[in-house]
Each structure stands twice: as C-alpha cells, then as structure tokens.
Design a protein around this motif. Structure first.
Motif, short mmCIF file in Angstrom:
data_model
loop_
_atom_site.label_atom_id
_atom_site.label_comp_id
_atom_site.label_asym_id
_atom_site.label_seq_id
_atom_site.Cartn_x
_atom_site.Cartn_y
_atom_site.Cartn_z
N UNK A 15 0.64 -1.23 -0.02
CA UNK A 15 0.05 -0.11 0.12
C UNK A 15 1.01 1.27 -0.02
N UNK A 16 1.98 1.51 0.79
CA UNK A 16 2.78 2.38 0.66
C UNK A 16 3.44 2.73 -0.42
N UNK A 17 4.02 1.45 -1.21
CA UNK A 17 4.61 1.60 -2.20
C UNK A 17 3.63 2.18 -3.43
N UNK A 18 2.44 1.86 -3.35
CA UNK A 18 1.41 2.30 -4.44
C UNK A 18 1.35 3.79 -4.08
N UNK A 19 1.23 4.30 -2.89
CA UNK A 19 0.97 5.59 -2.56
C UNK A 19 2.09 6.56 -3.00
N UNK A 20 3.21 5.90 -2.72
CA UNK A 20 4.55 6.56 -3.34
C UNK A 20 4.50 6.70 -4.81
N UNK A 21 4.31 5.55 -5.53
CA UNK A 21 4.19 5.66 -6.86
C UNK A 21 3.07 6.56 -7.51
N UNK A 22 2.07 6.78 -6.87
CA UNK A 22 0.91 7.71 -7.28
C UNK A 22 1.50 9.04 -7.16
N UNK A 23 2.23 9.30 -5.82
CA UNK A 23 2.65 10.73 -5.89
C UNK A 23 3.61 10.95 -6.85
N UNK A 24 4.63 10.14 -7.05
CA UNK A 24 5.48 10.22 -8.12
C UNK A 24 5.04 10.43 -9.31
N UNK A 25 4.06 9.76 -9.74
CA UNK A 25 3.44 9.93 -11.11
C UNK A 25 2.83 11.37 -11.21
N UNK A 26 2.02 12.11 -10.07
CA UNK A 26 1.79 13.43 -10.12
C UNK A 26 2.71 14.29 -10.42
N UNK A 27 3.83 14.12 -9.92
CA UNK A 27 4.97 15.11 -9.92
C UNK A 27 5.46 14.65 -11.35
N UNK A 28 5.82 13.63 -11.80
CA UNK A 28 6.01 13.51 -13.14
C UNK A 28 5.17 13.93 -14.27
N UNK A 29 3.74 13.97 -14.06
CA UNK A 29 2.95 14.60 -14.93
C UNK A 29 3.24 16.22 -14.82
N UNK A 30 3.45 16.83 -13.81
CA UNK A 30 3.60 18.31 -13.61
C UNK A 30 4.78 18.62 -14.38
N UNK A 31 5.77 17.79 -14.06
CA UNK A 31 7.19 17.97 -14.89
C UNK A 31 7.22 17.39 -16.35
N UNK A 32 6.24 17.01 -16.69
CA UNK A 32 6.00 16.61 -18.24
C UNK A 32 6.80 15.55 -18.60
N UNK A 33 7.09 14.70 -17.63
CA UNK A 33 8.15 13.61 -17.97
C UNK A 33 7.59 12.45 -18.64
N UNK A 34 7.21 12.57 -19.85
CA UNK A 34 6.29 11.72 -20.75
C UNK A 34 7.19 10.26 -20.85
N UNK A 35 8.45 10.28 -20.99
CA UNK A 35 9.22 8.96 -20.94
C UNK A 35 8.96 8.16 -19.68
#
Length: 150
Positions: free
Chosen positions: A31-51
């Motif tokens: 669960x903690x791994x998924x929460x961290x991955x989701x937060x990373x995803x939002x950050x990558x979306x903000x940073x436009x890290x498409x790859x």
C-alpha cells in the motif's frame, strides 16, 4: 500422545498467526509503495516527464477524462505536447485496496491544470488501478470523476 497432538495443534496455530501477520505487513508495504508511486506519477505529470510516465503506464492502460477516454499512447502524447499540463495535484485524501496483484487507489484531489491553453482548477476523485507484472507495478487505469459542489 495427547500431549504431542496438543503441542502440534499449538504449533500450527502459531504458524498460521505468523503467516497472517506477515501478510498484513506485506500488504501495508505494498500500500505504501502504491501511494508513493501515485505521488511520483503526479510529480512526473507536472514535470511533463512523458518517457518516465510511458514506462509506468501499462501498454493496455486506459485514461478517462472529462472530455473522453483513450489509451497509453495518446495520454503520453498529450502530456508530451502540453495538450494537458497537470501543473499541481493537491492531494487531500488517499486510500488503497489491494486485491491479489491489483491495487486500487482513490485520491481526492484539487487539480490545477492547463487544458487547451486555459488554466483550470477542478476537484476530482481519481481512481488509479495498478497491476503487478514481473514484480513491478504498472498503471492500468486512471479515471477522473469531477466532484460537484466542492
């Protein structure tokens, strides 16, 4: 003989209890791994890290937005081109349910985004479905539900 049988029963109960606790700990870690991955995803979306996002998104992933739904390739291209720029996701609430090799994460967020050149802020309940393949979590679905009266 009765003492041995009784001892064996206590041993089995102890093993079952230890396995149940290990499963709980493993589930909490996932669960903690998924929460961290989701937060990373939002950050990558903000940073436009498409790859980076393309590597996270499952090849069969689906994305449901207010304006339609599409697959991985179109979502990555939209992020890369700036068609949607997820500037900031303010996460107010998060929960995770794990069912086998599938994790369902719910985020209550306020999303600041640029869509079609216009900056917009919307409250959403976002459903993220992750599937585990070869020991790695991949995003299989991302769905935005706009919250009314928020």
């Amino acid at each position: 003989m009765k003492v041995s049988l009784l001892g064996f029963c206590f041993f089995i109960m102890g093993v079952q209890s230890a396995l149940a606790q290990a499963n709980k700990a493993g589930s909490a870690n996932a669960e903690q791994e998924i929460i961290r991955l989701s937060k990373d995803k939002w950050r990558w979306m903000a940073e436009k890290k498409a790859d980076t996002l393309a590597a996270l998104f499952h090849d069969k992933a689906v994305f449901v937005h207010m304006g339609g739904s599409w697959g991985k390739e179109q979502e990555v291209n939209i992020i890369r081109s700036g068609g949607i720029h997820y500037k900031k996701a303010d996460i107010q609430k998060v929960s995770v349910n794990i069912i086998g090799t599938t994790a369902i994460l719910l985020n209550k967020i306020t999303l600041l985004a640029v869509v079609g050149g216009n900056e917009v802020t919307n409250p959403f309940e976002v459903t993220e479905v992750y599937v585990q393949e070869n020991g790695a979590w991949k995003l299989g679905a991302l769905s935005f539900t706009r919250l009314i009266g928020q």
